[in-house]
Design a protein around this motif. Structure first.
Motif, PDB file in Angstrom:
ATOM      1  N   VAL A 270       0.827  -1.157   0.027  1.00  0.00           N
ATOM      2  CA  VAL A 270       0.295   0.016   0.016  1.00  0.00           C
ATOM      3  C   VAL A 270       0.758   1.230  -0.088  1.00  0.00           C
ATOM      4  N   ASN A 271       1.859   1.334   0.856  1.00  0.00           N
ATOM      5  CA  ASN A 271       2.745   2.499   0.722  1.00  0.00           C
ATOM      6  C   ASN A 271       3.555   2.566  -0.788  1.00  0.00           C
ATOM      7  N   LEU A 272       3.768   1.677  -1.538  1.00  0.00           N
ATOM      8  CA  LEU A 272       4.372   1.660  -2.873  1.00  0.00           C
ATOM      9  C   LEU A 272       3.467   1.986  -3.821  1.00  0.00           C
ATOM     10  N   LEU A 273       2.091   1.577  -3.732  1.00  0.00           N
ATOM     11  CA  LEU A 273       1.006   1.991  -4.498  1.00  0.00           C
ATOM     12  C   LEU A 273       0.775   3.627  -4.449  1.00  0.00           C
ATOM     13  N   LEU A 274       0.632   3.848  -3.259  1.00  0.00           N
ATOM     14  CA  LEU A 274       0.131   5.518  -2.991  1.00  0.00           C
ATOM     15  C   LEU A 274       1.642   6.153  -3.332  1.00  0.00           C
ATOM     16  N   GLY A 275       2.415   5.842  -2.763  1.00  0.00           N
ATOM     17  CA  GLY A 275       3.938   6.621  -2.818  1.00  0.00           C
ATOM     18  C   GLY A 275       4.280   6.923  -4.294  1.00  0.00           C
ATOM     19  N   ARG A 276       4.172   5.725  -5.229  1.00  0.00           N
ATOM     20  CA  ARG A 276       4.243   6.157  -6.793  1.00  0.00           C
ATOM     21  C   ARG A 276       3.795   7.381  -7.209  1.00  0.00           C
ATOM     22  N   ARG A 277       2.745   7.893  -6.643  1.00  0.00           N
ATOM     23  CA  ARG A 277       2.085   9.065  -7.223  1.00  0.00           C
ATOM     24  C   ARG A 277       2.950  10.382  -7.407  1.00  0.00           C
ATOM     25  N   THR A 278       3.787  10.399  -6.395  1.00  0.00           N
ATOM     26  CA  THR A 278       4.674  11.564  -6.286  1.00  0.00           C
ATOM     27  C   THR A 278       6.313  11.192  -6.573  1.00  0.00           C
ATOM     28  N   ASN A 279       6.545   9.956  -6.529  1.00  0.00           N
ATOM     29  CA  ASN A 279       7.944   9.415  -6.703  1.00  0.00           C
ATOM     30  C   ASN A 279       7.520   7.952  -7.615  1.00  0.00           C
ATOM     31  N   PRO A 280       7.561   7.951  -8.855  1.00  0.00           N
ATOM     32  CA  PRO A 280       7.463   6.696  -9.514  1.00  0.00           C
ATOM     33  C   PRO A 280       8.433   5.505  -9.346  1.00  0.00           C
ATOM     34  N   ALA A 281       9.444   6.053  -8.856  1.00  0.00           N
ATOM     35  CA  ALA A 281      10.694   5.371  -8.791  1.00  0.00           C
ATOM     36  C   ALA A 281      10.705   4.763  -7.189  1.00  0.00           C
ATOM     37  N   ILE A 282       9.936   5.059  -6.406  1.00  0.00           N
ATOM     38  CA  ILE A 282       9.862   4.628  -4.942  1.00  0.00           C
ATOM     39  C   ILE A 282      10.051   3.100  -4.980  1.00  0.00           C
ATOM     40  N   ARG A 283      10.846   2.696  -3.993  1.00  0.00           N
ATOM     41  CA  ARG A 283      11.063   1.111  -3.736  1.00  0.00           C
ATOM     42  C   ARG A 283      11.304   0.761  -2.206  1.00  0.00           C
ATOM     43  N   CYS A 284      11.092  -0.326  -1.916  1.00  0.00           N
ATOM     44  CA  CYS A 284      11.168  -0.727  -0.365  1.00  0.00           C
ATOM     45  C   CYS A 284      12.598  -1.116  -0.153  1.00  0.00           C
ATOM     46  N   GLY A 285      13.310  -0.587   0.729  1.00  0.00           N
ATOM     47  CA  GLY A 285      14.758  -1.095   1.141  1.00  0.00           C
ATOM     48  C   GLY A 285      14.825  -1.933   1.882  1.00  0.00           C
ATOM     49  N   GLY A 286      13.653  -2.374   2.527  1.00  0.00           N
ATOM     50  CA  GLY A 286      13.711  -3.392   3.672  1.00  0.00           C
ATOM     51  C   GLY A 286      12.686  -3.244   4.902  1.00  0.00           C
ATOM     52  N   VAL A 287      13.106  -4.122   5.844  1.00  0.00           N
ATOM     53  CA  VAL A 287      12.325  -4.263   7.057  1.00  0.00           C
ATOM     54  C   VAL A 287      13.228  -4.084   8.187  1.00  0.00           C
ATOM     55  N   CYS A 288      12.558  -2.865   8.997  1.00  0.00           N
ATOM     56  CA  CYS A 288      13.063  -2.944  10.526  1.00  0.00           C
ATOM     57  C   CYS A 288      12.345  -3.492  11.547  1.00  0.00           C
ATOM     58  N   LEU A 289      12.728  -4.853  12.128  1.00  0.00           N
ATOM     59  CA  LEU A 289      11.840  -5.251  13.239  1.00  0.00           C
ATOM     60  C   LEU A 289      12.341  -5.036  14.602  1.00  0.00           C
ATOM     61  N   ASN A 290      11.283  -4.691  15.023  1.00  0.00           N
ATOM     62  CA  ASN A 290      11.588  -4.370  16.737  1.00  0.00           C
ATOM     63  C   ASN A 290      11.405  -5.617  17.330  1.00  0.00           C
ATOM     64  N   THR A 291      12.703  -6.127  17.761  1.00  0.00           N
ATOM     65  CA  THR A 291      12.658  -7.500  18.710  1.00  0.00           C
ATOM     66  C   THR A 291      12.806  -7.391  19.979  1.00  0.00           C
ATOM     67  N   SER A 292      12.558  -6.176  20.616  1.00  0.00           N
ATOM     68  CA  SER A 292      12.791  -5.769  21.985  1.00  0.00           C
ATOM     69  C   SER A 292      12.306  -6.932  23.135  1.00  0.00           C
ATOM     70  N   SER A 293      11.292  -7.686  22.501  1.00  0.00           N
ATOM     71  CA  SER A 293      10.522  -8.478  23.700  1.00  0.00           C
ATOM     72  C   SER A 293      11.151  -9.837  23.342  1.00  0.00           C
ATOM     73  N   LEU A 294      12.113 -10.038  22.643  1.00  0.00           N
ATOM     74  CA  LEU A 294      12.693 -11.553  22.137  1.00  0.00           C
ATOM     75  C   LEU A 294      14.182 -11.475  22.641  1.00  0.00           C
ATOM     76  N   SER A 295      14.675 -12.716  22.883  1.00  0.00           N
ATOM     77  CA  SER A 295      15.982 -12.886  23.418  1.00  0.00           C
ATOM     78  C   SER A 295      16.869 -12.603  22.063  1.00  0.00           C
ATOM     79  N   GLU A 296      18.149 -12.704  22.101  1.00  0.00           N
ATOM     80  CA  GLU A 296      18.991 -12.390  20.905  1.00  0.00           C
ATOM     81  C   GLU A 296      18.881 -13.570  19.882  1.00  0.00           C
TER      82      GLU A 296
END
Lengths: 334, 334
Positions: A270-296
């Motif tokens: 949904v972010n790429l779909l809507l973001g394309r409106r003002t930047n057709p070259a938009i892409r997803c660089g990756g995912v930041c996972l908050n794992t603060s509730s997990l062990s290493e």
């Protein structure tokens, strides 16, 4: 802004609503002398618990309202504590929607005592209507599956990592905590909605072609209350790269339990779909996972599994390591 | 609000920006005595051109700023004309973002002469954060491929058509012109963005199960400047039915020629995708085509062709007829 700070937590019991206090502890630790809580509070930053008078003795010069509750109100029950801070010699800094300067009891005491009341959730004057014009320079926006799960921390870590690689990069704050940390920014959720995309354009102006603005995301496009803020920021910041932020294990929208959390895949789409409106070259660089509730070990396993499942870079930015390096590589790859 | 009105067009040359004047001419004709234009204006409502003094003689009691330019500013060059209106005995009603009461020359003259300055683009106090809670009653929202192409007119026609069928229906105004026409409403684009979805919830409260709120849409989810307003309205009004409004022949975004207009199909898809978040049962009831630039024969041919192409009800609401009846049937079918 006057500092060091005493972080006020009120009577907060929901850690997700104390993110201003946590943000300052984690990103402006040298400016924080302690915390001040009211009876009933269960949330703590782990900093020394001090009265305003003790904090003043320890060097504090301002109390920061460290709570970011839904609606941004200043509870009636906090007023005596805020008056106590003024009496102890502290100025007050707040990023709530409700303004300190609208509370007559505080205005009266502050004037009497010669203290400042500083409302940082104040948009600049003369924000233009967004033009949609493509600006020079590179932009990265952190987006989320919900509120209060790591968009600001991710942007702070990514901007620091870029600078460590010798790349020119600015963290662009869009919320109260980020603004206190960075000393600049625009509180996106306080801008009149017709001008919200224009505010995002103003926040990230034309820059050198190899410069990165790393922009703190707000809310989520799939949040039932705040999606408008997210869409204005997406359109106005016209990111080249989005990074999707998610908290491991969160399944319901914070404070709106009847709404399931959108999946990471849906959030990317949904972010790429809507973001394309003002930047057709938009892409997803990756995912930041908050794992603060997990062990290493659990965290590493989850990061690897999600990376395999999604086919893109995944890292917990707060844990760093090779996963974060790969995420930064992915954001930079053209 | 004082009436009848003299409609002020300033020096406007773009018909799309004179929609407040056109809206009042078309939906509150009995409250309009004429128009007042400045040299350079090429737009006209077709009503008698009057000076403020002539309008007063003809019964006018208020000048309405009939322009809705991008940014909602009051041009410096209009001030003498507005002062002339005050001197002629008229109050002034404005729906611009810029407030009459912030223009010291007008405030001074109005006070001197005992006239009122009325800013209708003022949100109510105490708008809550949106809850996302499902409300009782039925809701229809007009959405668009762009600004200024018929969302308000479509909602007005549909609400009238429902009432003509004996169905309880309210037109819910979300912009300045609609609010002056209806005498109530919330100016969605003037609400602070964090509260915008909450404003839409407030505008369309719980109602009887067979009652329809027909809600005036704003902007477009694919507009580079105003999409945030559209998304807040979509989420907060949680429509059961959307009707997509489009102007025949428009190919570029008004005032943003570098942006192509989204197709009707894209507009339906993105509204259903995002609208599902607060109303999983959302569906498209049909398409309102603004065919004002076409002959009747051309319009009928286009409506039939689009109906066949899209496979849903299509009508020009201003032309009425059997196509409009089918559109209303389609909106009401469960």
């Amino acid at each position: 802004m006057p500092s060091p700070y005493l972080l006020f937590l009120g009577d907060t019991t929901e850690p997700g609503y104390a993110k201003t206090a946590f943000g300052l502890r984690d990103w402006a630790r040298d400016r924080c002398v302690g915390e001040f809580v009211l009876p009933g509070a269960t949330v703590t930053t782990g900093l020394p618990q001090l009265t305003p008078a003790q904090a003043w003795t320890d060097g504090a010069r301002a109390l920061v309202v460290g709570v970011a509750n839904s609606g941004g109100f200043i509870a009636e029950s906090w007023i005596p504590a805020l008056e106590e801070a003024l009496e102890a010699g502290l100025d007050i800094i707040s990023g709530m929607h409700a303004r300190l300067t609208d509370i007559s009891a505080l205005v009266y005491r502050a004037e009497q005592l010669g203290r400042q009341l500083i409302d940082v959730r104040t948009p600049p004057p003369d924000i233009p209507i967004a033009s949609g014009r493509k600006r020079s320079g590179k932009r990265l926006l952190t987006v989320g599956t919900d509120c209060a799960l790591g968009k600001k921390y991710s942007a702070l870590v990514i901007s620091r990592a870029l600078r460590e690689r010798g790349i020119s990069a600015d963290f662009r704050a869009t919320g109260q905590t980020g603004i206190i940390i960075a000393g600049a920014g625009i509180p996106m959720d306080s801008v009149v909605s017709d001008f919200a995309a224009g505010a995002a354009e103003m926040l990230t102006p034309d820059a050198a072609e190899d410069h990165w603005d790393v922009i703190e995301g707000q809310g989520s496009l799939l949040h039932p209350s705040y999606a408008a803020v997210s869409l204005a920021l997406l359109h106005g910041s016209q990111p080249d790269v989005i990074v999707v932020c998610h908290e491991a294990g969160r399944e319901r929208i914070l404070g709106h339990e009847e709404f399931r959390l959108p999946s990471i895949d849906e959030t990317i789409a949904v972010n790429l779909l809507l973001g394309r409106r003002t930047n057709p070259a938009i892409r997803c660089g990756g995912v930041c996972l908050n794992t603060s509730s997990l062990s290493e070990a659990e965290a590493n396993a989850l990061v690897a599994a999600e990376e395999a499942r999604l086919g893109i870079a995944v890292a917990d930015p707060m844990r760093g390591g090779p996963a974060l390096d790969r995420l930064i590589d992915s954001c930079l790859s053209a």
